[in-house]
Design a protein around this motif. Sequence first.
Motif, PDB file in Angstrom:
ATOM      1  N   GLU A 238      11.765 -32.713  18.926  1.00 43.91           N
ATOM      2  CA  GLU A 238      12.414 -34.024  18.913  1.00 43.91           C
ATOM      3  C   GLU A 238      11.611 -35.036  18.100  1.00 43.91           C
ATOM      4  O   GLU A 238      12.191 -35.908  17.434  1.00 43.91           O
ATOM      5  CB  GLU A 238      12.584 -34.528  20.343  1.00 43.91           C
ATOM      6  CG  GLU A 238      13.602 -33.729  21.155  1.00 43.91           C
ATOM      7  CD  GLU A 238      13.636 -34.128  22.609  1.00 43.91           C
ATOM      8  OE1 GLU A 238      14.676 -33.904  23.264  1.00 43.91           O
ATOM      9  OE2 GLU A 238      12.627 -34.667  23.114  1.00 43.91           O
ATOM     10  N   ALA A 239      10.287 -34.925  18.130  1.00 50.50           N
ATOM     11  CA  ALA A 239       9.439 -35.881  17.422  1.00 50.50           C
ATOM     12  C   ALA A 239       9.704 -35.854  15.922  1.00 50.50           C
ATOM     13  O   ALA A 239       9.567 -36.877  15.241  1.00 50.50           O
ATOM     14  CB  ALA A 239       7.969 -35.584  17.696  1.00 50.50           C
ATOM     15  N   GLN A 240      10.091 -34.690  15.405  1.00 44.39           N
ATOM     16  CA  GLN A 240      10.387 -34.583  13.977  1.00 44.39           C
ATOM     17  C   GLN A 240      11.884 -34.525  13.704  1.00 44.39           C
ATOM     18  O   GLN A 240      12.300 -34.305  12.571  1.00 44.39           O
ATOM     19  CB  GLN A 240       9.701 -33.349  13.390  1.00 44.39           C
ATOM     20  CG  GLN A 240       8.188 -33.413  13.487  1.00 44.39           C
ATOM     21  CD  GLN A 240       7.514 -32.444  12.555  1.00 44.39           C
ATOM     22  OE1 GLN A 240       7.809 -32.392  11.365  1.00 44.39           O
ATOM     23  NE2 GLN A 240       6.604 -31.640  13.089  1.00 44.39           N
ATOM     24  N   ASP A 241      12.676 -34.703  14.768  1.00 42.86           N
ATOM     25  CA  ASP A 241      14.137 -34.702  14.655  1.00 42.86           C
ATOM     26  C   ASP A 241      14.638 -33.423  13.993  1.00 42.86           C
ATOM     27  O   ASP A 241      15.533 -33.448  13.146  1.00 42.86           O
ATOM     28  CB  ASP A 241      14.620 -35.925  13.870  1.00 42.86           C
ATOM     29  CG  ASP A 241      16.109 -36.180  14.067  1.00 42.86           C
ATOM     30  OD1 ASP A 241      16.649 -35.750  15.103  1.00 42.86           O
ATOM     31  OD2 ASP A 241      16.736 -36.780  13.181  1.00 42.86           O
ATOM     32  N   LEU A 242      14.075 -32.293  14.405  1.00 37.43           N
ATOM     33  CA  LEU A 242      14.461 -31.005  13.831  1.00 37.43           C
ATOM     34  C   LEU A 242      15.625 -30.398  14.604  1.00 37.43           C
ATOM     35  O   LEU A 242      15.658 -30.437  15.837  1.00 37.43           O
ATOM     36  CB  LEU A 242      13.277 -30.046  13.852  1.00 37.43           C
ATOM     37  CG  LEU A 242      12.125 -30.396  12.906  1.00 37.43           C
ATOM     38  CD1 LEU A 242      10.929 -29.495  13.169  1.00 37.43           C
ATOM     39  CD2 LEU A 242      12.576 -30.280  11.455  1.00 37.43           C
ATOM     40  N   LEU A 243      16.556 -29.829  13.863  1.00 42.36           N
ATOM     41  CA  LEU A 243      17.697 -29.148  14.448  1.00 42.36           C
ATOM     42  C   LEU A 243      17.751 -27.720  13.912  1.00 42.36           C
ATOM     43  O   LEU A 243      17.088 -27.374  12.936  1.00 42.36           O
ATOM     44  CB  LEU A 243      18.997 -29.891  14.115  1.00 42.36           C
ATOM     45  CG  LEU A 243      19.124 -31.276  14.748  1.00 42.36           C
ATOM     46  CD1 LEU A 243      20.278 -32.043  14.130  1.00 42.36           C
ATOM     47  CD2 LEU A 243      19.320 -31.154  16.261  1.00 42.36           C
ATOM     48  N   ASN A 244      18.553 -26.901  14.580  1.00 42.29           N
ATOM     49  CA  ASN A 244      18.675 -25.486  14.214  1.00 42.29           C
ATOM     50  C   ASN A 244      17.293 -24.850  14.073  1.00 42.29           C
ATOM     51  O   ASN A 244      17.011 -24.110  13.125  1.00 42.29           O
ATOM     52  CB  ASN A 244      19.491 -25.324  12.926  1.00 42.29           C
ATOM     53  CG  ASN A 244      20.967 -25.565  13.153  1.00 42.29           C
ATOM     54  OD1 ASN A 244      21.354 -26.102  14.192  1.00 42.29           O
ATOM     55  ND2 ASN A 244      21.802 -25.173  12.223  1.00 42.29           N
TER      56      ASN A 244
ATOM     57  N   ALA B  14       3.005 -25.957  19.629  1.00 39.31           N
ATOM     58  CA  ALA B  14       4.300 -26.147  18.962  1.00 39.31           C
ATOM     59  C   ALA B  14       4.158 -27.080  17.766  1.00 39.31           C
ATOM     60  O   ALA B  14       4.694 -26.805  16.679  1.00 39.31           O
ATOM     61  CB  ALA B  14       5.320 -26.698  19.954  1.00 39.31           C
ATOM     62  N   ARG B  15       3.446 -28.170  17.940  1.00 45.46           N
ATOM     63  CA  ARG B  15       3.267 -29.124  16.835  1.00 45.46           C
ATOM     64  C   ARG B  15       2.526 -28.492  15.666  1.00 45.46           C
ATOM     65  O   ARG B  15       2.848 -28.744  14.497  1.00 45.46           O
ATOM     66  CB  ARG B  15       2.535 -30.377  17.332  1.00 45.46           C
ATOM     67  CG  ARG B  15       3.426 -31.326  18.134  1.00 45.46           C
ATOM     68  CD  ARG B  15       2.701 -32.629  18.439  1.00 45.46           C
ATOM     69  NE  ARG B  15       1.641 -32.416  19.419  1.00 45.46           N
ATOM     70  CZ  ARG B  15       1.831 -32.471  20.731  1.00 45.46           C
ATOM     71  NH1 ARG B  15       3.040 -32.707  21.220  1.00 45.46           N
ATOM     72  NH2 ARG B  15       0.821 -32.284  21.564  1.00 45.46           N
ATOM     73  N   GLU B  16       1.542 -27.667  15.966  1.00 47.89           N
ATOM     74  CA  GLU B  16       0.777 -27.037  14.900  1.00 47.89           C
ATOM     75  C   GLU B  16       1.642 -26.039  14.127  1.00 47.89           C
ATOM     76  O   GLU B  16       1.559 -25.951  12.892  1.00 47.89           O
ATOM     77  CB  GLU B  16      -0.445 -26.321  15.476  1.00 47.89           C
ATOM     78  CG  GLU B  16      -1.350 -25.711  14.431  1.00 47.89           C
ATOM     79  CD  GLU B  16      -1.878 -26.708  13.409  1.00 47.89           C
ATOM     80  OE1 GLU B  16      -2.081 -26.304  12.248  1.00 47.89           O
ATOM     81  OE2 GLU B  16      -2.073 -27.887  13.766  1.00 47.89           O
ATOM     82  N   ALA B  17       2.485 -25.284  14.829  1.00 49.98           N
ATOM     83  CA  ALA B  17       3.390 -24.358  14.139  1.00 49.98           C
ATOM     84  C   ALA B  17       4.339 -25.118  13.228  1.00 49.98           C
ATOM     85  O   ALA B  17       4.577 -24.720  12.076  1.00 49.98           O
ATOM     86  CB  ALA B  17       4.165 -23.518  15.149  1.00 49.98           C
TER      87      ALA B  17
END
Length: 203
Positions: free
Chosen positions: A87-93, A120-123
């Motif tokens: 959510e922090a990077q607004d990523l979808l799919n 998760a953030r590092e990946a």
Amino acid sequence: MDHYKTIRATASAKLVRKGSRFLALAFPVASPAEAEEVLEEIKRHYHDATHHCYAYRLITKDTVIARTDDASEPAGSAGRPILQALEAQDLLNTLVVVVRYFGGTKLGIGGLIRAYGDAAREALAQAEIITRIRKERLHLCYPPELTGEVLRVVNQYPAEIEGQAYSESVTLTVLLPTSQAEEFRRAVREATSGRVEFAEPCE
């Protein structure tokens, strides 16, 4: 929403906290079914891991869906921080799975939240983030004499012609932004007095 951010390809990262090893894997996925397939493969490949925690965000025709799984970790300590990284990077799919190998020392709920979130953030930091356009594929069926009218409408939109087939009727396949699909259908019907059918396959 025609434009959305996702990752181009799989990315991964590792971290160690008090002896526990965390392997985070990020994947681009297009549907819940695809996400489940990836998860099953991860569980088979890392079958000796203690936990397989994950979160994903997917865009559907009408909304965004999200799912998390703590995989027997304390509630809210794994899946939720992974989801927050998305959510922090607004990523979808995008699906992120964090595989944990327990190292013998408990981290506590706060420690788990930090470990899963950091992994998760590092990946995601290792992934190439791209912007994609949501598109819808439409199949138009109409008598050959309507070809001119149909193509005039097609040319008024950012529509990509993927294919044409001719028999007793014409089958035209176009790809255009999802947000304009319904307006495009109306315009085609108005231009052809409703003589165009939208069907797959065309009869």
